[in-house]
Design a protein around this motif. Structure first.
Motif, PDB file in Angstrom:
ATOM      1  N   GLU A 185      10.045  35.993  -1.778  1.00 25.23           N
ATOM      2  CA  GLU A 185      10.635  34.997  -2.818  1.00 25.23           C
ATOM      3  C   GLU A 185       9.312  34.913  -3.677  1.00 25.23           C
ATOM      4  N   ASP A 207      16.903  31.434  -0.302  1.00 24.12           N
ATOM      5  CA  ASP A 207      16.081  30.399  -0.734  1.00 24.12           C
ATOM      6  C   ASP A 207      15.783  30.309  -2.522  1.00 24.12           C
ATOM      7  N   LYS A 266      19.352  32.907   8.784  1.00 26.64           N
ATOM      8  CA  LYS A 266      18.221  32.812   7.904  1.00 26.64           C
ATOM      9  C   LYS A 266      17.324  33.925   8.431  1.00 26.64           C
ATOM     10  N   THR A 287       9.917  34.224   5.706  1.00 24.38           N
ATOM     11  CA  THR A 287      10.029  34.326   4.050  1.00 24.38           C
ATOM     12  C   THR A 287       8.694  34.300   3.507  1.00 24.38           C
ATOM     13  N   LEU A 345       6.596  33.556   0.488  1.00 25.79           N
ATOM     14  CA  LEU A 345       6.897  32.993  -0.998  1.00 25.79           C
ATOM     15  C   LEU A 345       5.517  33.162  -1.844  1.00 25.79           C
ATOM     16  N   TYR A 369      10.859  25.991  -4.857  1.00 22.94           N
ATOM     17  CA  TYR A 369      10.597  26.728  -3.742  1.00 22.94           C
ATOM     18  C   TYR A 369       9.392  26.053  -2.896  1.00 22.94           C
ATOM     19  N   ARG A 390      11.134  23.500  -0.559  1.00 24.15           N
ATOM     20  CA  ARG A 390      11.755  24.324   0.471  1.00 24.15           C
ATOM     21  C   ARG A 390      10.443  24.876   1.681  1.00 24.15           C
ATOM     22  N   ALA A 391       9.507  25.263   1.102  1.00 24.49           N
ATOM     23  CA  ALA A 391       8.446  25.680   2.199  1.00 24.49           C
ATOM     24  C   ALA A 391       7.883  24.626   2.879  1.00 24.49           C
ATOM     25  N   GLU A 447      10.243  23.764   5.708  1.00 25.89           N
ATOM     26  CA  GLU A 447      10.315  25.075   6.541  1.00 25.89           C
ATOM     27  C   GLU A 447       9.281  25.727   7.008  1.00 25.89           C
ATOM     28  N   ARG A 479       8.898  29.027   9.114  1.00 24.92           N
ATOM     29  CA  ARG A 479       9.625  30.407   8.433  1.00 24.92           C
ATOM     30  C   ARG A 479       9.271  30.673   7.217  1.00 24.92           C
ATOM     31  N   ILE A 480       8.929  29.850   6.493  1.00 24.74           N
ATOM     32  CA  ILE A 480       8.518  30.304   4.816  1.00 24.74           C
ATOM     33  C   ILE A 480       6.794  29.932   4.803  1.00 24.74           C
ATOM     34  N   ARG A 481       6.083  31.156   4.561  1.00 26.96           N
ATOM     35  CA  ARG A 481       4.460  31.187   4.393  1.00 26.96           C
ATOM     36  C   ARG A 481       4.289  31.325   3.024  1.00 26.96           C
TER      37      ARG A 481
END
Ligand code: TMP
Length: 202
Positions: free
Chosen positions: A10, A97, A126, A130, A132, A168, A171-172, A175, A178-180
């Motif tokens: 993303e 996302d 999911k 993810t 980012l 974004y 959201r990161a 979570e 999950r989201i790096r």
């Protein structure tokens, strides 16, 4: 058979996702794993037709959100889940996302609408990871200026991309497992080193 891993990439347009996607795909394939590289909106014949509409035709924000989820429902059922079930890995250039960032952040659609579509079509499904790719709206704009002709999203103004980026990052934060977040203003070499570490851990 061990089910595969699902990784999404993303970032705002111009963050450099595509370059990093090619690198990651090479690394995963080098391990002898079957890899499906795909994208959203798109990834299926129907999804690619919806992509052409989404990127070119004027439409209301709600229509945009609904079409994104129509394409996603098809993509998950026809491509992503079957691949994971047979043990393949899936690398997707954008996933859900992006709807949160672009339609809720960029277009200011209430997040409750997205949540109801998400629980309807994804039922909690999911990505395992993810990535980012984060850059300022200014850097992203400068990179976009060197790229191909702008689509309907890329023609948006800087404040749209600032809202997308903020959504974004929000959201990161919610979570972090999950989201790096990868600082995409760094050199390609240092980003690759960071990606190597993240992939080793996965
Ligand atoms: P791409 O240029 O990265 O291929 O993505 C196409 C555009 O679609 C990009 O500008 C972001 C936008 N988009 C959304 O607005 N919502 C979504 O859910 C997805 C997947 C993409």
């Amino acid at each position: 058979m061990k089910p595969g891993k699902f990784i999404s990439l993303e970032g705002v347009d111009g963050a450099g996702k595509s370059t990093h996607l090619d690198y990651l795909a090479g690394k995963i394939r080098a391990r002898g794993v079957e890899l499906v590289v795909t994208r959203e909106p798109g990834g299926t014949p129907l999804g690619e037709k919806l992509r052409a509409l989404l990127l070119n035709d004027p439409m209301q924000p709600d229509t945009e959100l609904l079409l994104m989820y129509a394409a996603r429902a098809e993509h998950v059922a026809a491509v992503i889940k079957p691949a994971l079930t047979r043990g393949a890995w899936v690398l997707s250039d954008r996933f859900a996302d992006a709807s949160y960032a672009y339609q809720c952040g960029g277009r200011s659609i209430d997040a409750t609408r997205l949540e109801s579509l998400e629980s309807w079509t994804l039922s909690g499904f999911k990505p395992d990871l993810t990535l980012l790719f984060d850059v300022s709206a200014e850097v992203a704009e400068a990179r976009r200026a060197q790229a191909r002709a702008a689509d309907r999203f890329e023609k948006e103004q800087a404040d749209f991309f600032n809202r997308v980026r903020e959504a974004y990052l929000h959201r990161a934060k919610s979570e972090p497992g999950r989201i790096r977040v990868v600082d995409a203003s760094h050199s390609i070499e240092s980003i690759r080193a960071e990606l190597d570490q993240i992939m080793e851990a996965l």
